[in-house]
Design an enzyme around this catalytic site. Structure first.
Site, PDB file in Angstrom:
ATOM      1  N   HIS A 362       0.793  -1.228   0.000  1.00  0.00           N
ATOM      2  CA  HIS A 362       0.000   0.000   0.000  1.00  0.00           C
ATOM      3  C   HIS A 362       0.822   1.273   0.000  1.00  0.00           C
ATOM      4  O   HIS A 362       0.265   2.352   0.172  1.00  0.00           O
ATOM      5  CB  HIS A 362      -0.906   0.055   1.231  1.00  0.00           C
ATOM      6  CG  HIS A 362      -2.026  -0.929   1.226  1.00  0.00           C
ATOM      7  ND1 HIS A 362      -3.254  -0.656   0.664  1.00  0.00           N
ATOM      8  CD2 HIS A 362      -2.103  -2.188   1.702  1.00  0.00           C
ATOM      9  CE1 HIS A 362      -4.045  -1.709   0.824  1.00  0.00           C
ATOM     10  NE2 HIS A 362      -3.372  -2.651   1.448  1.00  0.00           N
ATOM     11  N   LYS A 553      -8.436  14.105   4.232  1.00  0.00           N
ATOM     12  CA  LYS A 553      -7.549  12.939   4.238  1.00  0.00           C
ATOM     13  C   LYS A 553      -6.583  13.143   5.397  1.00  0.00           C
ATOM     14  O   LYS A 553      -6.560  14.225   5.990  1.00  0.00           O
ATOM     15  CB  LYS A 553      -6.782  12.822   2.922  1.00  0.00           C
ATOM     16  CG  LYS A 553      -6.137  14.151   2.465  1.00  0.00           C
ATOM     17  CD  LYS A 553      -5.401  14.002   1.138  1.00  0.00           C
ATOM     18  CE  LYS A 553      -6.293  14.029  -0.080  1.00  0.00           C
ATOM     19  NZ  LYS A 553      -6.299  12.814  -0.857  1.00  0.00           N
ATOM     20  N   ARG A 554      -5.792  12.113   5.727  1.00  0.00           N
ATOM     21  CA  ARG A 554      -4.789  12.311   6.762  1.00  0.00           C
ATOM     22  C   ARG A 554      -3.901  13.501   6.414  1.00  0.00           C
ATOM     23  O   ARG A 554      -3.673  13.797   5.238  1.00  0.00           O
ATOM     24  CB  ARG A 554      -3.928  11.048   6.909  1.00  0.00           C
ATOM     25  CG  ARG A 554      -4.632   9.910   7.590  1.00  0.00           C
ATOM     26  CD  ARG A 554      -5.097  10.283   8.973  1.00  0.00           C
ATOM     27  NE  ARG A 554      -3.972  10.348   9.883  1.00  0.00           N
ATOM     28  CZ  ARG A 554      -3.658   9.402  10.761  1.00  0.00           C
ATOM     29  NH1 ARG A 554      -4.399   8.323  10.870  1.00  0.00           N
ATOM     30  NH2 ARG A 554      -2.621   9.539  11.572  1.00  0.00           N
ATOM     31  N   LYS A 559       0.877  14.671   1.059  1.00  0.00           N
ATOM     32  CA  LYS A 559      -0.455  14.963   0.532  1.00  0.00           C
ATOM     33  C   LYS A 559      -0.623  16.464   0.264  1.00  0.00           C
ATOM     34  O   LYS A 559      -1.580  16.885  -0.368  1.00  0.00           O
ATOM     35  CB  LYS A 559      -1.525  14.461   1.495  1.00  0.00           C
ATOM     36  CG  LYS A 559      -1.521  12.933   1.652  1.00  0.00           C
ATOM     37  CD  LYS A 559      -2.583  12.472   2.638  1.00  0.00           C
ATOM     38  CE  LYS A 559      -2.506  10.994   2.988  1.00  0.00           C
ATOM     39  NZ  LYS A 559      -3.109  10.116   1.960  1.00  0.00           N
ATOM     40  N   THR A 661      -8.356   6.735  -2.177  1.00  0.00           N
ATOM     41  CA  THR A 661      -9.711   6.215  -2.367  1.00  0.00           C
ATOM     42  C   THR A 661     -10.714   7.351  -2.171  1.00  0.00           C
ATOM     43  O   THR A 661     -11.812   7.325  -2.724  1.00  0.00           O
ATOM     44  CB  THR A 661     -10.003   5.073  -1.379  1.00  0.00           C
ATOM     45  OG1 THR A 661      -9.507   5.446  -0.085  1.00  0.00           O
ATOM     46  CG2 THR A 661      -9.342   3.782  -1.810  1.00  0.00           C
ATOM     47  N   LYS A 665     -14.291   8.549  -4.073  1.00  0.00           N
ATOM     48  CA  LYS A 665     -15.562   8.896  -3.418  1.00  0.00           C
ATOM     49  C   LYS A 665     -16.047  10.263  -3.885  1.00  0.00           C
ATOM     50  O   LYS A 665     -17.228  10.461  -4.170  1.00  0.00           O
ATOM     51  CB  LYS A 665     -15.391   8.879  -1.891  1.00  0.00           C
ATOM     52  CG  LYS A 665     -15.087   7.486  -1.346  1.00  0.00           C
ATOM     53  CD  LYS A 665     -14.608   7.517   0.101  1.00  0.00           C
ATOM     54  CE  LYS A 665     -13.915   6.206   0.452  1.00  0.00           C
ATOM     55  NZ  LYS A 665     -13.108   6.288   1.689  1.00  0.00           N
TER      56      LYS A 665
HETATM   57  C1  NBG Z   1      -2.568   3.827   1.880  1.00  0.00           C
HETATM   58  C2  NBG Z   1      -2.146   4.706   0.716  1.00  0.00           C
HETATM   59  C3  NBG Z   1      -3.337   5.181  -0.081  1.00  0.00           C
HETATM   60  C4  NBG Z   1      -4.188   3.992  -0.480  1.00  0.00           C
HETATM   61  C5  NBG Z   1      -4.557   3.184   0.739  1.00  0.00           C
HETATM   62  C6  NBG Z   1      -5.343   1.949   0.394  1.00  0.00           C
HETATM   63  C7  NBG Z   1      -1.181   3.084   3.774  1.00  0.00           C
HETATM   64  C8  NBG Z   1       0.066   2.410   4.201  1.00  0.00           C
HETATM   65  N1  NBG Z   1      -1.382   3.238   2.468  1.00  0.00           N
HETATM   66  O1  NBG Z   1      -2.901   5.854  -1.227  1.00  0.00           O
HETATM   67  O2  NBG Z   1      -1.438   5.815   1.181  1.00  0.00           O
HETATM   68  O3  NBG Z   1      -5.344   4.409  -1.131  1.00  0.00           O
HETATM   69  O4  NBG Z   1      -3.383   2.763   1.414  1.00  0.00           O
HETATM   70  O5  NBG Z   1      -4.668   1.181  -0.533  1.00  0.00           O
HETATM   71  O6  NBG Z   1      -1.969   3.484   4.604  1.00  0.00           O
END
Ligand code: NBG
Length: 840
Positions: A362, A553-554, A559, A661, A665
């Site tokens: 991920h 988002k976080r 980001k 993701t 959305k």
């Molecule tokens: C996160 C990514 C995102 C991705 C999500 C789900 C982690 C380690 N990774 O870009 O930063 O959409 O995973 O795949 O949290």
């Protein structure tokens, strides 16, 4: 009073009676002294009962399943509130709404009362939740295995512009969805030592004697598919001490020593680590990881042995997906169970193990990759370390013999990183032992193949596959955007929530002025709803006619929330220079949590709030710019956010966001995207068409070229007057009540290092925002773009992702659940199966 005969015929009356029963017998209250929480628990329990018939049948089918069962191993499941979603899946929303109304209850208020289980950080955990929804909806037998954290993701408050963390007490009001299953408790060892010997047959054997043992208790949450009979299980493990007091210690007077051990055991599942994409090598985290995979594998073996005499075909019975490397310690654990406990030789055990596991990567961020110090792993799991070393030595032998010309290859791919403090690279372990490895968006997978995992891709050319993430349209459209869902339903028919490609039928309506007007009315209502909430929670008043420009988002440097902020300050400066300037009014909305120990991320939150304070109150601005920070962004709050956006900010540095993701959305809900060519943005842009996407910024290759050429952010600052002005305003203390030191670390970091190329992309971003503005001035054009966008988002349903996993990774197909058992036992009904207590 409702009489019994009536309830048999009238489902609404029956549901009303169920509410009353639950309130009385379960909550032990009557309406005169019932709290909102009592009503929530009573209504949820009534719904749970309605799900139970399907659940029992699904569990029976699972137990006897001849098809493969998917086990999704994840340290995080960010499920969101369950009541409304379950009503939707089971098709009971109308019935419950009527029953509530006739009982004088406000179902929406009861739904809003639910505290969500925040058992995840962000995208990774939410993806797991979307996948559970799709697995059940596609009727794939599946179990989600994870951790029942007592405290999930912290709640965020904003105090004087700063993030304050508060513990999340999600279990306090009572959790109506879970079933505790103490009968299936398992014991898990830690520490201790190993001994080896040769058995009668002359085989090398090892025995691990753990130093401590912890008990894992499973709690099951039913996961109903959308309008199908399948109800899968999310099985979360909670740690307990095997006995509440150690009487030996107690008797010699070491009362505290005894209790301490109990506390030590229970600490394992106490709290979720709130770090997103930042590896923290804490022993407790490794204990969590091992604890839940050890429990889960033991549980799977129990299930397997109900049907089969031995574990020879374990891999045919189960496919395990490792959600990132957090559960990768499952690899040596399964080998250990097969070899040490079930007597398999290495080759056979290895064959079974490697046919069972698959791994999803991920992230490409190096700081996120898990690397456990060898000594730590060896202390906690001595037998597992031996097994890992054995895997590695066999693997390196193979590598050396297959690629003798590349003398450095073994060092690069070794599971053990030999630099400094030796450590175990969990991603390498997963790569060596898994049958399939997947990235989460096309670009991400390409970068894995070409860079991060290039050596592995060379060693096993067909191990790596791409499966682009998806999101469930049930929660993210039907549930959170009823207005748009209704419009879609009119055009695309009733089946679209499980066949999202039908959204394409919207495309011709982009040319229809009436339809566009209705579309705008829906968006407008959603914006009003969000504006209302934000006013309530932050006091900031937003004009629903303004362009809602949203980044949720976080909070993370990659980001680039601070790039967004620089744009806001740039517009602010323009207005200060020329108060009469014609600009499109905008509402900038932010939301997201920062890891509590992430210094710069917390300053970014403070900066957003500092800018909000100034901009919102400056008479020159006159309401044309508004900035709001939505505190405590979580799944529940998100329901209102995505549907209200005009513009979706997806502005990460190219090559850093694995997929994203939230981008999906937003676009599904009719927002246009401003974004870089990163993660799934690339595919979203391909799908919606370049004309409907605001693209800016450096591409991955350009990012690399810039670093190679030597990047000097300070020069950009010196040469770009608007950028300089914006940066200077931050440095001057204008957004920190005159304090020039507060944002100094942020400013210096950007000027001297700028690791995520904020300044390099600044001008392109500001220019692109100008195009956004121009487009938004023409509402008809903007709406047409939005309709076209939604019409092409079908591909981003998590149903498509799961179908791809089924075909390319797990090799499983749907197994519809037959309804063999009494759907709803009534008084006087005799259970049709033998009345012996049994195993499951
Ligand atoms: C996160 C990514 C995102 C991705 C999500 C789900 C982690 C380690 N990774 O870009 O930063 O959409 O995973 O795949 O949290």
């Amino acid at each position: 009073m409702i009489n019994e005969h009536e309830t048999d015929r009238d489902p609404v009356a029956r549901t009303r009676r169920a509410f009353a029963y639950k309130l009385f017998f379960q909550q032990g209250v009557l309406p005169f002294n019932a709290s909102l929480n009592d009503y929530f628990l009573a209504v949820s329990a009534a719904l749970r009962d309605r799900m139970q018939g399907l659940y029992i049948n699904s569990m029976a089918a699972l137990r006897e399943s001849k098809s493969r069962i998917v086990c999704y191993f994840s340290a995080e499941f960010l499920m969101g509130p369950q009541l409304e979603n379950n009503l939707l899946s089971l098709g009971l929303a109308d019935e419950f709404a009527r029953a509530a109304e006739e009982s004088g209850l406000d179902l929406q208020q009861i739904i809003a009362h639910e505290e969500e289980p925040g058992l995840g950080n962000g995208g990774l955990g939410r993806l797991a939740a979307c996948y559970l929804d799709s697995l059940a909806t596609l009727e794939i037998p599946a179990i989600g295995y994870g951790i029942r954290y007592e405290f999930g993701m912290f709640d965020q408050a904003i105090d004087n512009g700063w993030q304050r963390e508060m513990s999340d007490r999600w279990l306090q009001p009572g959790n109506p969805w879970e079933f505790k299953k103490p009968d299936f408790a398992v014991e898990v060892g830690f520490g201790g030592h190993t001994e080896s010997w040769f058995d009668e047959a002359g085989r090398y054997r090892v025995r691990w004697t753990p130093g401590t043992v912890v008990k894992g208790i499973p709690y099951d949450t039913p996961i109903p598919g959308y309008r199908v009979h399948t109800v899968n299980t999310l099985r979360l493990w909670s740690a307990e001490a095997p006995k509440s007091f150690d009487f030996a210690d107690f008797n010699v007077g070491d009362y505290f020593g005894a209790v301490e051990e109990k506390i030590h055991a229970e600490n394992i599942t106490k709290v979720l680590y709130p770090n997103d994409e930042q590896f923290q090598g804490k022993a407790l985290r490794l204990r969590q990881q091992y604890f839940f995979v050890a429990c889960s594998l033991r549980d799977m073996i129990r299930l397997h042995l109900l049907q089969h005499p031995n574990l020879d075909n374990f891999h045919e019975h189960f496919a395990v997906q490792l959600n990132d490397t957090h559960p990768a310690i499952a690899v040596p654990e399964l080998l250990r169970l097969l070899i040490d406990l079930h007597g398999y030789d290495w080759e056979r055990a290895w064959a079974i193990t490697t046919a069972t596991f698959h791994y999803t990567n991920h992230t490409l961020l190096p700081e996120a990759l898990e690397k456990w110090p060898v000594h730590l792993l060896g202390d906690l799991l001595p037998r597992h370390l031996e097994i890992i070393l054995e895997i590695n030595s066999r693997f390196l032998d193979e590598v050396q013999s297959r690629f003798p010309e590349d003398a450095d290859l073994p060092r690069r791919v070794s599971i053990i990183d030999e630099t400094n403090d030796r450590s175990v690279r969990m991603a390498h372990l997963a790569c060596v032992a898994c049958q399939r490895i997947n990235g989460v968006a096309a670009l991400h997978t390409r970068l894995l193949m070409e860079r991060t995992l290039a050596d592995f891709h060379r060693i096993w050319t067909d191990k790596l596959v791409n499966i682009t993430n998806g999101v469930t349209p049930r929660r993210w459209l039907l549930l959170s955007n009823p207005g748009l869902s209704e419009l879609i339903g009119e055009v695309a028919g009733t089946g679209w929530p499980t066949d999202l490609d039908r959204l394409c039928e919207l495309a011709p309506l982009a040319e229809n002025a009436d339809f566009r007007a209705r579309w705008r009315a829906v968006k407008r209502a959603n914006k009003e709803r969000l504006a209302h909430t934000l006013q309530e929670r932050t006091g900031v008043v937003l004009d629903p006619a303004a362009l809602f420009d949203i980044q949720v988002k976080r909070i993370h440097e990659y980001k680039r929330q601070h790039l967004n902020v620089l744009h806001i300050i740039t517009l602010y400066n323009r207005l200060r220079r020329d108060p009469g300037l014609e600009i499109v009014p905008r509402a900038f909305i932010f939301g997201g949590k920062a890891a509590p120990g992430y210094f710069l991320a917390k300053r970014i939150i403070r900066l957003i709030n500092g800018v909000a304070e100034v901009v919102n109150n400056d008479p020159i601005v006159d309401g044309r710019l508004r900035v709001a920070f939505y505190p405590d962004f979580n799944v529940k709050n998100a329901h209102q956010v995505y549907p209200a956006a005009d513009l979706s900010e997806q502005i990460s540095t190219a090559g850093k966001e694995a997929s994203g993701t939230g981008n999906m959305k937003f676009a599904m809900n009719g927002a246009l995207t401003i974004g870089t060519l990163d993660g799934a943005n690339v595919e979203i842009r391909e799908a919606v068409g370049a004309d409907n996407f605001f693209l800016f910024g450096l591409r991955v290759e350009e990012v690399e070229a810039l670093w190679a050429a030597g990047y000097r952010p300070r020069t950009l600052y010196e040469e770009n007057p608007e950028l300089r002005e914006a940066m200077d305003l931050i440095a001057s203390g204008s957004f920190s009540g005159g304090d020039r030191d507060l944002f100094r670390p942020l400013v210096d970091n950007l000027l001297d290092h700028d690791p995520f190329l904020v300044l390099a992309d600044y001008q392109a971003y500001v220019d692109c925002q100008q195009q956004v503005e121009t487009a938004f001035r023409d509402p008809e054009r903007w709406t047409a773009m939005a309709i076209r966008t939604v019409s092409r988002m079908g591909r981003f349903s998590s149903d498509r992702s799961i179908a791809e996993y089924c075909e390319q990774v797990w090799r499983v197909g749907p197994a519809p659940v037959p309804l063999r058992y009494e759907h709803m036992p009534r008084e006087g009904v005799v259970f049709p199966w033998p009345g012996q207590p049994s195993e499951t």
